[in-house]
Design a protein around this motif. Structure first.
Motif, PDB file in Angstrom:
ATOM      1  N   GLY A  15      -2.836   3.955  -8.638  1.00  0.00           N
ATOM      2  CA  GLY A  15      -1.381   4.144  -8.685  1.00  0.00           C
ATOM      3  C   GLY A  15      -0.636   3.095  -7.874  1.00  0.00           C
ATOM      4  N   GLU A  16      -1.171   2.751  -6.711  1.00  0.00           N
ATOM      5  CA  GLU A  16      -0.553   1.709  -5.886  1.00  0.00           C
ATOM      6  C   GLU A  16      -0.532   0.373  -6.622  1.00  0.00           C
ATOM      7  N   ALA A  17      -1.615   0.061  -7.317  1.00  0.00           N
ATOM      8  CA  ALA A  17      -1.692  -1.195  -8.067  1.00  0.00           C
ATOM      9  C   ALA A  17      -0.670  -1.202  -9.209  1.00  0.00           C
ATOM     10  N   ILE A  18      -0.546  -0.083  -9.899  1.00  0.00           N
ATOM     11  CA  ILE A  18       0.431   0.018 -10.992  1.00  0.00           C
ATOM     12  C   ILE A  18       1.849  -0.138 -10.448  1.00  0.00           C
ATOM     13  N   LEU A  19       2.143   0.549  -9.351  1.00  0.00           N
ATOM     14  CA  LEU A  19       3.473   0.434  -8.752  1.00  0.00           C
ATOM     15  C   LEU A  19       3.764  -0.988  -8.276  1.00  0.00           C
ATOM     16  N   ALA A  20       2.758  -1.658  -7.728  1.00  0.00           N
ATOM     17  CA  ALA A  20       2.937  -3.041  -7.273  1.00  0.00           C
ATOM     18  C   ALA A  20       3.260  -3.952  -8.459  1.00  0.00           C
ATOM     19  N   LEU A  21       2.516  -3.794  -9.558  1.00  0.00           N
ATOM     20  CA  LEU A  21       2.800  -4.599 -10.754  1.00  0.00           C
ATOM     21  C   LEU A  21       4.205  -4.311 -11.272  1.00  0.00           C
ATOM     22  N   PHE A  22       4.562  -3.043 -11.298  1.00  0.00           N
ATOM     23  CA  PHE A  22       5.883  -2.640 -11.780  1.00  0.00           C
ATOM     24  C   PHE A  22       6.977  -3.239 -10.907  1.00  0.00           C
ATOM     25  N   SER A  23       6.834  -3.132  -9.592  1.00  0.00           N
ATOM     26  CA  SER A  23       7.870  -3.635  -8.679  1.00  0.00           C
ATOM     27  C   SER A  23       7.966  -5.158  -8.704  1.00  0.00           C
ATOM     28  N   GLU A  24       6.855  -5.827  -9.032  1.00  0.00           N
ATOM     29  CA  GLU A  24       6.860  -7.290  -9.135  1.00  0.00           C
ATOM     30  C   GLU A  24       7.374  -7.766 -10.486  1.00  0.00           C
TER      31      GLU A  24
END
Length: 88
Positions: A15-24
């Protein structure tokens, strides 16, 4: 840690990786997700979180392989890999 805790932590780092991609503003694909998880694993200092990143990578790769078996092929970069099972 129990197996449940390991799976939970794996889901958290995924989930953290998905959120990081989304925020970037990066596209969220299995391949970008694997790349982000690899970067997270390299920079992670805690062994149990590094292992969770590795487990998440394995989960995503397993999902890709299952998709390949189900649909006959999947795209890697600009190339398509075809499995022996075809759908008519």
């Amino acid at each position: 840690m129990t197996r449940f805790d390991d799976k939970r932590l794996t889901d958290i780092v995924l989930g953290e990786a998905i959120l990081a991609l989304f925020s970037e503003g990066d596209p969220i694909t299995p391949y970008s997700l694997i790349e982000k998880l690899q970067c997270m694993a390299v920079s992670e200092k805690m062994a149990f979180r590094k292992q969770a990143c590795t487990n998440a990578i394995i989960d995503v790769q397993s999902s890709l392989m299952a998709q390949s078996s189900e649909y006959g092929s999947f795209q890697v970069g600009n190339e398509y890999l075809t499995s022996s099972k075809t759908i008519h």
